[in-house]
Design an enzyme around this catalytic site. Structure first.
Site, PDB file in Angstrom:
ATOM      1  N   TYR A 101     -10.459   8.158  -5.879  1.00 19.15           N
ATOM      2  CA  TYR A 101     -10.740   7.663  -4.369  1.00 19.15           C
ATOM      3  C   TYR A 101     -12.105   7.442  -4.033  1.00 19.15           C
ATOM      4  O   TYR A 101     -12.959   8.429  -4.337  1.00 19.15           O
ATOM      5  CB  TYR A 101     -10.286   8.534  -3.258  1.00 19.15           C
ATOM      6  CG  TYR A 101     -10.057   8.510  -2.001  1.00 19.15           C
ATOM      7  CD1 TYR A 101      -9.264   7.269  -1.394  1.00 19.15           C
ATOM      8  CD2 TYR A 101     -11.224   8.731  -1.346  1.00 19.15           C
ATOM      9  CE1 TYR A 101      -9.459   7.042  -0.065  1.00 19.15           C
ATOM     10  CE2 TYR A 101     -11.672   8.205   0.040  1.00 19.15           C
ATOM     11  CZ  TYR A 101     -10.466   7.609   0.596  1.00 19.15           C
ATOM     12  OH  TYR A 101     -10.807   7.264   1.809  1.00 19.15           O
ATOM     13  N   GLU A 155     -13.053   1.028   1.877  1.00 21.62           N
ATOM     14  CA  GLU A 155     -12.276   2.198   1.042  1.00 21.62           C
ATOM     15  C   GLU A 155     -11.848   1.604  -0.188  1.00 21.62           C
ATOM     16  O   GLU A 155     -11.407   0.297  -0.162  1.00 21.62           O
ATOM     17  CB  GLU A 155     -11.041   2.647   1.946  1.00 21.62           C
ATOM     18  CG  GLU A 155     -10.251   3.786   1.329  1.00 21.62           C
ATOM     19  CD  GLU A 155      -9.133   3.939   1.883  1.00 21.62           C
ATOM     20  OE1 GLU A 155      -8.976   5.263   2.420  1.00 21.62           O
ATOM     21  OE2 GLU A 155      -8.243   3.411   2.260  1.00 21.62           O
TER      22      GLU A 155
END
Ligand code: GDP
Ligand code: MN
Length: 390
Positions: free
Chosen positions: A110, A198
């Site tokens: 992530y 992101e």
């Protein structure tokens, strides 16, 4: 404004951030063969282009091995209603599907650049446990989340990028690739005036390559004046009415209730909505006609409010500060005549020359309910809805 995954990946590619080979987006099954060809040899991955995460679990991400399988899955996906934990129960209709070459995943990381409002700085949030929702991870395993706060002038420092790489367990020979990728993602964040960039997951492939497998970019609308490319883009989340309002400089957001609100100033508009709720009603919209609203603007606002078939009463709550109340009253009257209002109208004016304004409204002979305070106005609007619908 949010960018769709393929738009985010286009930005990534243009900025030297590795993304999977792509065949582009399709909106019809007929476009699929060409897209598969562009993406290269299979297997491929078909991805629903909606502005919500959690598509994988909801059936919005499918790996396909053959052209026939791709056709079948694309046909199901196009036009389907995708309900993920981020869309709400209504879901989102899939109008476009991204066709990428499938990647072989060894690890999912992530990685995001966010605006840390408390620190008033950008920050990188990362975790070796990618693929899952970061919110979920924050709840269940906060120690697995890494954070690097960035200096707004110096940006990402080499030591910070390396510290992240080691904490994420990036193999030594790939640390250079990782730090370059991280720096470019930070550059994209700054260049686009983003609130969020992101990548979840940022993958390590079976060959050890780092690739942005997914992309989410949220930009700050307040910076649109210097983001010409973004400003010219159609916001997929805006409704037709919201777009129409934006064109004429009116801030309008459609809501679920039935009292159409016309207010000047965002703060007063929010206060009006709260008061309508307190009085037992439900606003059909947020609408701010702006500080210097003129008759034309008021007319346009009426038109927009009334295009929403849910509206059963209109509540005008205007404070005459820069604009005098009598001028506003004239605007309201002109607008009411022009749009041939068929639902009850409640008007509350306050401020400079309020007596003159009210007098004009009264003398007009047009049917409307005048209110003396915001509370009075909200109650009258709720009453009006009951009368109108009973
Ligand atoms: P999201 O669920 O909306 O965040 O969609 P993602 O693009 O992140 O995809 C969800 C998951 O599908 C990823 O975490 C991967 O596990 C899987 N996935 C997506 N693309 C590929 C691919 O090319 N190859 C493989 N093996 N898995 C993929
Ligand atoms: Mn994802």
């Amino acid at each position: 404004m949010k960018l769709l995954e393929y738009e985010a990946k286009d930005v990534f590619r243009a900025n030297g951030i590795p993304v999977p080979p792509t065949g582009g987006v399709i909106s019809k099954v007929q476009q699929l063969p060409a897209a598969l060809k562009r993406a290269g040899k299979g297997p491929w991955v078909l991805k629903a282009q909606v502005l919500a995460g959690g598509r994988g679990k909801a059936g919005g991400v499918k790996i396909v091995k053959t052209a026939a399988e791709a056709r079948e899955k694309a046909a199901t996906m196009l036009g389907m209603k995708l309900v993920t934990h981020q869309t709400g129960p209504k879901g989102l209709v899939v109008r476009e599907v991204l066709v990428d070459k499938a990647s072989r995943i060894a690890r999912e990381i992530y990685f995001s650049v966010v605006l840390d409002r408390r620190e008033a700085r950008p920050a990188i949030i990362a975790s070796a446990e990618g693929g899952t929702e970061i919110e979920e991870l924050a709840r269940t395993k906060p120690q697995a989340i890494l954070k690097e706060t960035l200096d707004p002038v110096r940006g990402l420092e080499a030591f910070q990028a390396r510290r992240l790489a080691f904490a994420l367990g990036i193999p030594a020979e790939k640390v250079g690739q990782f730090t370059a990728m991280a720096a470019r993602l930070v550059q994209v964040f700054l260049k686009l005036d983003a609130n969020l960039v992101e990548v979840n997951p940022l993958i390590v492939t079976d060959k050890g390559e780092l690739i942005a497998l997914d992309g989410k970019v949220v930009t700050d609308d307040n910076a649109l004046f210097r983001q010409k490319e973004l400003a010219g883009r159609k916001d997929p989340e805006a409704s037709a009415l919201e777009r129409e309002a934006k064109k004429v400089g009116i801030s309008y957001i459609g809501l679920d209730g039935n009292i159409g609100c016309m207010v000047n100033g965002a703060g007063l508009a929010m206060g009006t909505m709260d008061t309508v709720f307190l009085a037992g009603g439900s606003p059909a919209n947020f609408l701010d006609v702006g500080g210097g609203a003129n008759a034309q603007q008021v007319t346009k606002a009426f038109e927009i409010i009334l295009k929403d078939p849910k509206v059963k009463a209109v509540l005008v709550n205007i404070f005459g500060g820069i604009m005098r109340c009598d001028t506003i009253a004239e605007g309201v009257l002109e607008a009411v005549k022009k749009v041939k209002l068929k639902v009850p109208l409640v008007v509350r004016l306050e401020g400079t020359r309020v007596a003159e304004g009210k007098e004009l409204l009264k003398r007009s002979g047009l049917k409307m309910r005048l209110a003396d305070s915001l509370w009075d106005a909200a109650k009258k609007a709720v009453e009006a809805v009951h009368e109108h619908t009973s």
